[in-house]
Design an enzyme around this catalytic site. Structure first.
Site, PDB file in Angstrom:
ATOM      1  N   SER A  75      -6.085  -3.423  -2.571  1.00 19.41           N
ATOM      2  CA  SER A  75      -6.006  -2.036  -3.019  1.00 19.41           C
ATOM      3  C   SER A  75      -4.531  -1.658  -3.130  1.00 19.41           C
ATOM      4  O   SER A  75      -4.028  -0.825  -2.401  1.00 19.41           O
ATOM      5  CB  SER A  75      -6.721  -1.130  -2.005  1.00 19.41           C
ATOM      6  OG  SER A  75      -6.656   0.211  -2.422  1.00 19.41           O
ATOM      7  N   ILE A  97       0.924   6.970   0.371  1.00 21.12           N
ATOM      8  CA  ILE A  97       0.310   5.859   1.095  1.00 21.12           C
ATOM      9  C   ILE A  97      -1.142   5.693   0.683  1.00 21.12           C
ATOM     10  O   ILE A  97      -1.915   6.652   0.700  1.00 21.12           O
ATOM     11  CB  ILE A  97       0.396   6.110   2.620  1.00 21.12           C
ATOM     12  CG1 ILE A  97       1.860   6.321   3.024  1.00 21.12           C
ATOM     13  CG2 ILE A  97      -0.244   4.968   3.405  1.00 21.12           C
ATOM     14  CD1 ILE A  97       2.042   6.966   4.373  1.00 21.12           C
ATOM     15  N   CYS A  98      -1.490   4.469   0.300  1.00 17.94           N
ATOM     16  CA  CYS A  98      -2.870   4.140  -0.055  1.00 17.94           C
ATOM     17  C   CYS A  98      -3.554   3.626   1.208  1.00 17.94           C
ATOM     18  O   CYS A  98      -3.414   2.461   1.581  1.00 17.94           O
ATOM     19  CB  CYS A  98      -2.879   3.086  -1.160  1.00 17.94           C
ATOM     20  SG  CYS A  98      -4.534   2.664  -1.723  1.00 17.94           S
ATOM     21  N   LEU A  99      -4.235   4.532   1.898  1.00 17.08           N
ATOM     22  CA  LEU A  99      -4.912   4.216   3.158  1.00 17.08           C
ATOM     23  C   LEU A  99      -6.236   4.946   3.171  1.00 17.08           C
ATOM     24  O   LEU A  99      -6.277   6.166   2.947  1.00 17.08           O
ATOM     25  CB  LEU A  99      -4.022   4.651   4.339  1.00 17.08           C
ATOM     26  CG  LEU A  99      -4.561   4.426   5.745  1.00 17.08           C
ATOM     27  CD1 LEU A  99      -4.758   2.935   6.031  1.00 17.08           C
ATOM     28  CD2 LEU A  99      -3.614   5.031   6.779  1.00 17.08           C
ATOM     29  N   ASN A 152       0.794  -1.224   0.000  1.00 15.18           N
ATOM     30  CA  ASN A 152       0.000   0.000   0.000  1.00 15.18           C
ATOM     31  C   ASN A 152       0.829   1.278   0.000  1.00 15.18           C
ATOM     32  O   ASN A 152       0.333   2.338   0.371  1.00 15.18           O
ATOM     33  CB  ASN A 152      -0.961  -0.009   1.191  1.00 15.18           C
ATOM     34  CG  ASN A 152      -1.812  -1.256   1.209  1.00 15.18           C
ATOM     35  OD1 ASN A 152      -1.664  -2.090   2.093  1.00 15.18           O
ATOM     36  ND2 ASN A 152      -2.670  -1.431   0.214  1.00 15.18           N
TER      37      ASN A 152
END
Length: 150
Positions: free
Chosen positions: A120, A87-89, A80
């Site tokens: 994701s 950051i993919c959060l 992520n």
């Protein structure tokens, strides 16, 4: 100049100093309350143990109604985390809420290290290895941890 965003950031900073969550720290950079440096320590008993991961946090005058832009400064091999450190959060995107403070953001990122969401992916290779070859993934994470020491 005191704005709602700046007052909130000062409150967040005081809270972070008085009651710091385990394994994270953060502070404004160069007397600019809108730009922060942060550090997340890899949690014990995980593949990330022993790592020291530096981040930047940039806030706008829309904070806390809009999330900060948070990026890792160091290279990180994680499903992520984008190549540029982004950051993919979910809480940094569409699930943001003004109730989140800096401690909550950093704690969530620390938790994401050990509990990635391969559905994701920001790094498809890391996501694939995490799911298909955990041993190789762990080896790459260890290299990331060791690189964080320099």
């Amino acid at each position: 100049m005191s704005t709602p965003a700046r007052r909130r950031l000062i409150r967040d900073f005081k809270k972070l100093q008085q009651d710091p969550p385990s394994g994270i720290s953060g502070a404004p950079c160069d007397n600019d309350i809108m730009k922060w440096s942060a550090v997340i320590f890899g949690p014990d008993d995980t593949a990330w143990e022993g790592g020291t991961f530096k981040l930047t946090m940039h806030f706008t005058e829309d904070y806390p109604n809009k999330p900060p832009v948070v990026k890792f400064v160091c290279r990180l091999f994680h499903p992520n985390v984008y190549a540029d450190g982004g950051i993919c959060l979910d809480i940094l995107q569409n699930n943001w809420s003004p109730i989140y403070d800096i401690a909550a953001v950093l704690t969530s990122i620390q938790s994401l290290l050990c509990d990635p969401n391969p559905n994701s992916p920001a790094n498809s290779e890391a996501a694939r290895l995490f799911q298909e070859n955990p041993r190789e993934y762990h080896k790459r994470v260890q290299a990331t941890v060791e690189a964080s020491w320099t």
